[in-house]
Design a protein around this motif. Sequence first.
Motif, PDB file in Angstrom:
ATOM      1  N   SER A   1       0.848  -1.187   0.000  1.00 32.26           N
ATOM      2  CA  SER A   1       0.000   0.000   0.000  1.00 32.26           C
ATOM      3  C   SER A   1       0.884   1.238   0.000  1.00 32.26           C
ATOM      4  O   SER A   1       2.054   1.203   0.406  1.00 32.26           O
ATOM      5  CB  SER A   1      -0.915   0.003   1.223  1.00 32.26           C
ATOM      6  OG  SER A   1      -0.147   0.002   2.421  1.00 32.26           O
ATOM      7  N   GLN A   2       0.335   2.344  -0.475  1.00 33.39           N
ATOM      8  CA  GLN A   2       1.126   3.572  -0.579  1.00 33.39           C
ATOM      9  C   GLN A   2       1.667   4.020   0.778  1.00 33.39           C
ATOM     10  O   GLN A   2       2.778   4.556   0.866  1.00 33.39           O
ATOM     11  CB  GLN A   2       0.280   4.680  -1.207  1.00 33.39           C
ATOM     12  CG  GLN A   2       1.065   5.919  -1.607  1.00 33.39           C
ATOM     13  CD  GLN A   2       0.166   6.958  -2.247  1.00 33.39           C
ATOM     14  OE1 GLN A   2      -0.668   7.577  -1.588  1.00 33.39           O
ATOM     15  NE2 GLN A   2       0.316   7.144  -3.548  1.00 33.39           N
ATOM     16  N   ASP A   3       0.917   3.773   1.841  1.00 25.92           N
ATOM     17  CA  ASP A   3       1.375   4.147   3.172  1.00 25.92           C
ATOM     18  C   ASP A   3       2.288   3.098   3.804  1.00 25.92           C
ATOM     19  O   ASP A   3       2.691   3.231   4.967  1.00 25.92           O
ATOM     20  CB  ASP A   3       0.187   4.440   4.092  1.00 25.92           C
ATOM     21  CG  ASP A   3      -0.775   3.253   4.217  1.00 25.92           C
ATOM     22  OD1 ASP A   3      -0.397   2.124   3.853  1.00 25.92           O
ATOM     23  OD2 ASP A   3      -1.910   3.463   4.682  1.00 25.92           O
ATOM     24  N   GLN A   4       2.584   2.014   3.047  1.00 27.59           N
ATOM     25  CA  GLN A   4       3.517   0.954   3.469  1.00 27.59           C
ATOM     26  C   GLN A   4       3.014   0.144   4.666  1.00 27.59           C
ATOM     27  O   GLN A   4       3.783  -0.583   5.295  1.00 27.59           O
ATOM     28  CB  GLN A   4       4.894   1.547   3.818  1.00 27.59           C
ATOM     29  CG  GLN A   4       5.470   2.481   2.766  1.00 27.59           C
ATOM     30  CD  GLN A   4       5.943   1.764   1.517  1.00 27.59           C
ATOM     31  OE1 GLN A   4       6.999   1.132   1.500  1.00 27.59           O
ATOM     32  NE2 GLN A   4       5.165   1.870   0.446  1.00 27.59           N
ATOM     33  N   ARG A   5       1.718   0.228   4.965  1.00 26.55           N
ATOM     34  CA  ARG A   5       1.176  -0.466   6.134  1.00 26.55           C
ATOM     35  C   ARG A   5       0.722  -1.889   5.837  1.00 26.55           C
ATOM     36  O   ARG A   5       0.640  -2.722   6.745  1.00 26.55           O
ATOM     37  CB  ARG A   5       0.002   0.316   6.714  1.00 26.55           C
ATOM     38  CG  ARG A   5       0.374   1.679   7.285  1.00 26.55           C
ATOM     39  CD  ARG A   5      -0.838   2.369   7.877  1.00 26.55           C
ATOM     40  NE  ARG A   5      -1.431   1.559   8.953  1.00 26.55           N
ATOM     41  CZ  ARG A   5      -2.591   1.853   9.527  1.00 26.55           C
ATOM     42  NH1 ARG A   5      -3.287   2.903   9.136  1.00 26.55           N
ATOM     43  NH2 ARG A   5      -3.064   1.089  10.506  1.00 26.55           N
ATOM     44  N   TYR A   6       0.391  -2.163   4.557  1.00 26.64           N
ATOM     45  CA  TYR A   6      -0.133  -3.479   4.199  1.00 26.64           C
ATOM     46  C   TYR A   6       0.517  -4.007   2.926  1.00 26.64           C
ATOM     47  O   TYR A   6       0.857  -3.231   2.019  1.00 26.64           O
ATOM     48  CB  TYR A   6      -1.649  -3.426   3.999  1.00 26.64           C
ATOM     49  CG  TYR A   6      -2.428  -3.141   5.260  1.00 26.64           C
ATOM     50  CD1 TYR A   6      -2.720  -4.165   6.156  1.00 26.64           C
ATOM     51  CD2 TYR A   6      -2.878  -1.853   5.548  1.00 26.64           C
ATOM     52  CE1 TYR A   6      -3.450  -3.892   7.316  1.00 26.64           C
ATOM     53  CE2 TYR A   6      -3.597  -1.578   6.707  1.00 26.64           C
ATOM     54  CZ  TYR A   6      -3.871  -2.617   7.583  1.00 26.64           C
ATOM     55  OH  TYR A   6      -4.582  -2.351   8.724  1.00 26.64           O
ATOM     56  N   LEU A   7       0.646  -5.332   2.892  1.00 25.10           N
ATOM     57  CA  LEU A   7       1.083  -6.013   1.679  1.00 25.10           C
ATOM     58  C   LEU A   7      -0.118  -6.749   1.107  1.00 25.10           C
ATOM     59  O   LEU A   7      -0.762  -7.540   1.805  1.00 25.10           O
ATOM     60  CB  LEU A   7       2.216  -6.998   1.990  1.00 25.10           C
ATOM     61  CG  LEU A   7       2.895  -7.645   0.777  1.00 25.10           C
ATOM     62  CD1 LEU A   7       3.810  -6.627   0.090  1.00 25.10           C
ATOM     63  CD2 LEU A   7       3.718  -8.872   1.202  1.00 25.10           C
ATOM     64  N   PHE A   8      -0.441  -6.468  -0.164  1.00 25.69           N
ATOM     65  CA  PHE A   8      -1.556  -7.129  -0.841  1.00 25.69           C
ATOM     66  C   PHE A   8      -0.996  -8.299  -1.652  1.00 25.69           C
ATOM     67  O   PHE A   8      -0.097  -8.119  -2.476  1.00 25.69           O
ATOM     68  CB  PHE A   8      -2.271  -6.161  -1.778  1.00 25.69           C
ATOM     69  CG  PHE A   8      -2.666  -4.864  -1.124  1.00 25.69           C
ATOM     70  CD1 PHE A   8      -3.531  -4.852  -0.039  1.00 25.69           C
ATOM     71  CD2 PHE A   8      -2.159  -3.655  -1.580  1.00 25.69           C
ATOM     72  CE1 PHE A   8      -3.899  -3.660   0.566  1.00 25.69           C
ATOM     73  CE2 PHE A   8      -2.511  -2.465  -0.983  1.00 25.69           C
ATOM     74  CZ  PHE A   8      -3.385  -2.453   0.098  1.00 25.69           C
ATOM     75  N   VAL A   9      -1.535  -9.486  -1.441  1.00 26.53           N
ATOM     76  CA  VAL A   9      -0.997 -10.707  -2.045  1.00 26.53           C
ATOM     77  C   VAL A   9      -2.066 -11.398  -2.882  1.00 26.53           C
ATOM     78  O   VAL A   9      -3.219 -11.534  -2.434  1.00 26.53           O
ATOM     79  CB  VAL A   9      -0.472 -11.675  -0.962  1.00 26.53           C
ATOM     80  CG1 VAL A   9       0.080 -12.950  -1.599  1.00 26.53           C
ATOM     81  CG2 VAL A   9       0.592 -10.993  -0.107  1.00 26.53           C
ATOM     82  N   GLY A  10      -1.680 -11.831  -4.085  1.00 26.09           N
ATOM     83  CA  GLY A  10      -2.578 -12.591  -4.936  1.00 26.09           C
ATOM     84  C   GLY A  10      -2.209 -14.067  -4.930  1.00 26.09           C
ATOM     85  O   GLY A  10      -1.114 -14.430  -5.358  1.00 26.09           O
TER      86      GLY A  10
END
Length: 376
Positions: free
Chosen positions: A116-125
């Motif tokens: 995420s742009q705020d570096q708080r979350y990683l989005f995984v597929g």
Amino acid sequence: MNRTWKTLLTASLMPMVLNAQAATLLVGSYTDSPSKGIYRYAFDTTTGRITPAPLQVVESVSPSWLVLSEDNRQLFAVNETPQGHVSSFAVASDGAITFVNQVSSLGDEPTHASLSQDQRYLFVGNYSVSAETGGSLVVLPVDKHGKLGPAVQQERHVPSGVNPERQAGAHVHAMVPSPDGQHVYASDLGADKVFIYRYDGASQGHPLSPAIPPAAALPPGSGPRHLVFDAKGSHAYLTLEMSAEVVVFDVQKGALVERQRLPLTERPEAAAKAAGGLHLSADGRFLYVSNRGTVNQIVVFAVGKDDGRLALVQRRSVEGDHPREFTLDPSGNFLLVANQKSNEIVVLHRDPLSGTLGEAVQTLHQPAPSDLKFIP
């Protein structure tokens, strides 16, 4: 899953590391080959050559996709295996990589991730080869030290079923945030849709919620794969893996409005249609798209300055088999291709003015390369 993690360092650094024009090249790979995991090389942006031997090898199981934090001090890798995992690493100021932790991806064969742009979350597929299991997207929290936490959200999509062999289940192939950070886009090859989510980093528990509209539909059986936005977020470009096409979208308040669709090959047979990655040049003037299968090419398009529409410039052989991914180097003068099945990285000269790809500068043996990322 317990694994032994260790870092292997070469006994000495190549002289190129001291070169002011050197950049760090990270290579993800599949370890069902002789590969051991993540490879760190030095790349000379003047000559376009990679050091013959890696500066470091980080053992990891099939780290097929790599993600760097905004400050390049944290590295994340999806471990593309059944019962998939995601790993976190720290990157020191000298480039040395050390393991931080690993968590479950809550799915099979994760193939893509983004921050995420705020570096708080990683989005995984999670792609998930098995239709019975089915693919999914998951959201992993990231602390200030780069440590991953257990998934806080998982979403599943309904497959289209158009192709009974490849679309009986959902197959999330990419998770891409918009440049403004307000939306996240999930390309689902099994559903023939790009699902659109609103992002709220302050939300406790579920940072993603369906947008309005919740998805962009693509032609039945086309198989959406990878998505990229231009710098302003006004246009987006998508590869359709199964039909070997590239789609141009206008982005309107988060919605994707199709404006153009072009073929990547003139050959009609299914074996020639296997679209892969796509990347824009740093100046946004050219789009590069890979097509694998029996074609094995990089297709070059000029990008319209105002409308973002594409015009074919060149089809260039990758001089190898199965270009899983590719990247432009920091100078913009070279394009590097990860030819997975021919076990090599091929460096092609690039003309920044015309966008065309020229002669091969180097072919470096590398077992089953799958992703390439630069640290300038």
